[in-house]
Design an enzyme around this catalytic site. Structure first.
Site, mmCIF file in Angstrom:
data_model
loop_
_atom_site.group_PDB
_atom_site.id
_atom_site.type_symbol
_atom_site.label_atom_id
_atom_site.label_comp_id
_atom_site.label_asym_id
_atom_site.label_seq_id
_atom_site.Cartn_x
_atom_site.Cartn_y
_atom_site.Cartn_z
ATOM 1 N N SER A 90 0.830 -1.213 0.000
ATOM 2 C CA SER A 90 0.000 0.000 0.000
ATOM 3 C C SER A 90 0.858 1.254 0.000
ATOM 4 O O SER A 90 2.002 1.249 0.442
ATOM 5 C CB SER A 90 -0.899 0.029 1.239
ATOM 6 O OG SER A 90 -1.678 -1.130 1.321
HETATM 7 N N1 SAH Z 1 -0.049 -5.385 4.068
HETATM 8 C C1 SAH Z 1 0.717 -5.607 2.862
HETATM 9 C C2 SAH Z 1 -0.029 -5.278 1.592
HETATM 10 C C3 SAH Z 1 -1.086 -6.224 1.360
HETATM 11 S S1 SAH Z 1 -1.710 -6.447 -0.251
HETATM 12 C C4 SAH Z 1 2.042 -4.905 2.885
HETATM 13 O O1 SAH Z 1 2.323 -4.167 3.826
HETATM 14 O O2 SAH Z 1 2.818 -5.122 1.943
HETATM 15 C C5 SAH Z 1 -2.929 -7.616 0.230
HETATM 16 C C6 SAH Z 1 -2.404 -8.982 0.500
HETATM 17 O O3 SAH Z 1 -3.486 -9.761 0.975
HETATM 18 C C7 SAH Z 1 -1.894 -9.695 -0.741
HETATM 19 O O4 SAH Z 1 -0.573 -10.098 -0.533
HETATM 20 C C8 SAH Z 1 -2.840 -10.890 -0.891
HETATM 21 O O5 SAH Z 1 -2.195 -12.038 -1.385
HETATM 22 C C9 SAH Z 1 -3.320 -11.079 0.522
HETATM 23 N N2 SAH Z 1 -4.600 -11.789 0.673
HETATM 24 C C10 SAH Z 1 -5.684 -11.773 -0.143
HETATM 25 N N3 SAH Z 1 -6.662 -12.538 0.363
HETATM 26 C C11 SAH Z 1 -6.196 -13.036 1.537
HETATM 27 C C12 SAH Z 1 -6.745 -13.919 2.532
HETATM 28 N N4 SAH Z 1 -7.962 -14.429 2.438
HETATM 29 N N5 SAH Z 1 -5.977 -14.226 3.606
HETATM 30 C C13 SAH Z 1 -4.719 -13.731 3.734
HETATM 31 N N6 SAH Z 1 -4.151 -12.915 2.813
HETATM 32 C C14 SAH Z 1 -4.877 -12.561 1.745
#
Ligand code: SAH
Length: 241
Positions: A90
């Protein structure tokens, strides 16, 4: 010492005038620290994030360590960045805002859903006692775990899996940060929030703008929800998607 050849007013003009010696990415740790200071004052504090502890954490965590090498020169820009597997880290302001919204305290245990690069987990780890973070893409979970370990964040535990069901073993949590967008608020996560706890979650349909919501659970267990901002996150996927 600074690896830049720039002599004057680096804090104000480094991006225009300095010629970093370490190549296009800049790359000296001093350069990155200056870029972080700029990022915090221009993108984060100026937009209204006031919590000094959050600002200090954003100044400290080396965001460039969490992005692919090809993106490092953009690590402190005002934008999300690709981290592989079609996922993104993000924008710095959104990380700071979400962190402030859960009111992190030194004795808190926090759950993050969507580890991604591990950056948000590291920011939280600067501010709370323990972070548990779940990532559905095992490649990303492994990579984030490696970076967090390398940087010494031993109060973060990463697990590969579907975060929709939370992490019952360590529940209840003082706060929950969801960094992928579900189309509804996952009930198991509400259940795993402590009375008095806060959850921040982008809710909305896939491929649309979502509402960043804060849920508060009061001492009696009653939950209220407030919309804070319009945001755009990657979708929260389920295991069988
Ligand atoms: N917090 C992260 C950015 C997240 S992007 C950072 O600081 O870099 C969102 C992430 O959520 C992605 O990597 C995606 O693979 C993950 N995601 C999507 N659905 C999910 C689920 N059901 N459980 C866990 N992770 C999930």
């Amino acid at each position: 010492m600074a690896k830049s050849r720039c002599l004057l007013s680096r804090a104000l003009m480094f991006s225009l005038l300095c010629a970093p010696e370490a190549g296009a990415a800049g790359g000296g740790s001093d350069d990155f620290a200056l870029q972080r200071a700029e990022m915090v004052s221009r993108q984060i504090a100026e937009r209204g994030v006031r919590d000094e502890r959050v600002l200090a954490a954003m100044r400290k965590v080396p965001r460039h360590e969490f992005v692919p090498e090809s993106e490092q020169r953009l690590a402190y820009h005002d934008t999300p960045l690709p981290i592989g597997e079609s996922q993104t880290i993000s924008q710095p302001y959104i990380v700071a805002l979400m962190t402030e919204l859960v009111r992190p305290a030194g004795n808190h245990r926090v759950l993050e859903v969507g580890t991604g690069s591990g950056y948000q987990a590291a920011v939280l780890a600067e501010l709370v006692e323990q972070v548990y973070s779940i990532e559905i893409e095992s490649t990303l979970a492994q990579r984030a775990d490696g970076v967090l370990k390398k940087l010494g964040y031993d109060n973060v535990t990463v697990r590969a899996g579907d975060g929709y069901a939370g992490w019952a073993e360590y529940a209840p949590f003082d706060s929950i940060v969801i960094t992928a967008a579900p189309d509804h608020i996952p009930e198991p996560l509400v259940e795993q929030l402590k009375p008095g706890g806060r959850m921040v979650v982008p809710v909305g349909p896939i491929a649309a703008t979502q509402q960043l919501r804060v849920l508060e659970k009061d001492a009696t267990g009653k939950v209220t929800s407030t919309v804070v901002a319009a945001v755009r996150f990657v979708p929260l996927r389920r295991r069988d998607d």
